[in-house]
Design a protein around this motif. Structure first.
Motif, PDB file in Angstrom:
ATOM      1  N   LEU A 129       1.004   4.158  -2.840  1.00  0.00           N
ATOM      2  CA  LEU A 129       0.775   5.545  -2.437  1.00  0.00           C
ATOM      3  C   LEU A 129       1.918   6.432  -2.908  1.00  0.00           C
ATOM      4  O   LEU A 129       1.700   7.552  -3.373  1.00  0.00           O
ATOM      5  CB  LEU A 129       0.609   5.636  -0.922  1.00  0.00           C
ATOM      6  N   ALA A 161      -3.789  10.025   0.119  1.00  0.00           N
ATOM      7  CA  ALA A 161      -3.371   9.964  -1.279  1.00  0.00           C
ATOM      8  C   ALA A 161      -3.465  11.330  -1.951  1.00  0.00           C
ATOM      9  O   ALA A 161      -2.601  11.701  -2.750  1.00  0.00           O
ATOM     10  CB  ALA A 161      -4.220   8.941  -2.036  1.00  0.00           C
ATOM     11  N   CYS A 169       0.828  -1.209   0.000  1.00  0.00           N
ATOM     12  CA  CYS A 169       0.000   0.000   0.000  1.00  0.00           C
ATOM     13  C   CYS A 169       0.861   1.256   0.000  1.00  0.00           C
ATOM     14  O   CYS A 169       0.591   2.198  -0.743  1.00  0.00           O
ATOM     15  CB  CYS A 169      -0.939   0.003   1.205  1.00  0.00           C
ATOM     16  N   VAL A 202      -4.470   5.989  -6.425  1.00  0.00           N
ATOM     17  CA  VAL A 202      -4.890   5.542  -5.089  1.00  0.00           C
ATOM     18  C   VAL A 202      -6.026   6.441  -4.593  1.00  0.00           C
ATOM     19  O   VAL A 202      -7.015   5.958  -4.040  1.00  0.00           O
ATOM     20  CB  VAL A 202      -3.707   5.547  -4.098  1.00  0.00           C
ATOM     21  N   GLN A 204      -7.783   7.018   3.490  1.00  0.00           N
ATOM     22  CA  GLN A 204      -6.847   6.702   2.428  1.00  0.00           C
ATOM     23  C   GLN A 204      -6.922   7.736   1.303  1.00  0.00           C
ATOM     24  O   GLN A 204      -5.900   8.120   0.731  1.00  0.00           O
ATOM     25  CB  GLN A 204      -7.101   5.302   1.861  1.00  0.00           C
ATOM     26  N   PRO A 248      -0.061   8.053  -6.454  1.00  0.00           N
ATOM     27  CA  PRO A 248      -1.021   8.573  -5.471  1.00  0.00           C
ATOM     28  C   PRO A 248      -2.350   9.024  -6.081  1.00  0.00           C
ATOM     29  O   PRO A 248      -3.388   8.911  -5.441  1.00  0.00           O
ATOM     30  CB  PRO A 248      -0.272   9.739  -4.833  1.00  0.00           C
ATOM     31  N   LYS A 304      -0.513  13.399  -0.945  1.00  0.00           N
ATOM     32  CA  LYS A 304       0.686  12.922  -1.620  1.00  0.00           C
ATOM     33  C   LYS A 304       0.656  13.316  -3.111  1.00  0.00           C
ATOM     34  O   LYS A 304       1.672  13.711  -3.667  1.00  0.00           O
ATOM     35  CB  LYS A 304       0.782  11.410  -1.469  1.00  0.00           C
TER      36      LYS A 304
END
Length: 84
Positions: free
Chosen positions: A13, A36, A9, A20, A32, A17, A39
């Motif tokens: 990421l 993401a 994961c 994701v 999440q 990203p 990021k």
């Protein structure tokens, strides 16, 4: 097994990203998606990121949040640059 899953994961990421983010939004994984998104826009504005097919599944409100985060990052970076 859990450690392998975490490593995988984290790798996704780091490497993709934006994808994701899109997948997390589709499956309503808020935490999440938030990680993401941060990021994805960390290094460059969202308008400079490559398109991915996963984005086609996003609703407008999710994409809007991503753009807003990107613009906030740009403004913060600009503010830091002006102080130096």
């Amino acid at each position: 097994m859990a450690k392998e899953k975490e490593t995988t994961c984290a790798r996704f990421l780091e490497q993709v990203p934006l994808q994701v983010f899109a997948i997390a939004c589709v499956f309503n994984l808020e935490g999440q998606a938030r990680d993401a998104a941060k990021k994805a826009v960390q290094k460059k504005p969202i308008t400079n990121l490559p398109h991915s097919p996963e984005l086609d599944k996003l609703c407008a409100s999710s994409y809007h949040r991503l753009i807003s985060l990107s613009e906030t990052n740009i403004q913060q970076a600009s503010g830091l640059a002006n102080r130096q």
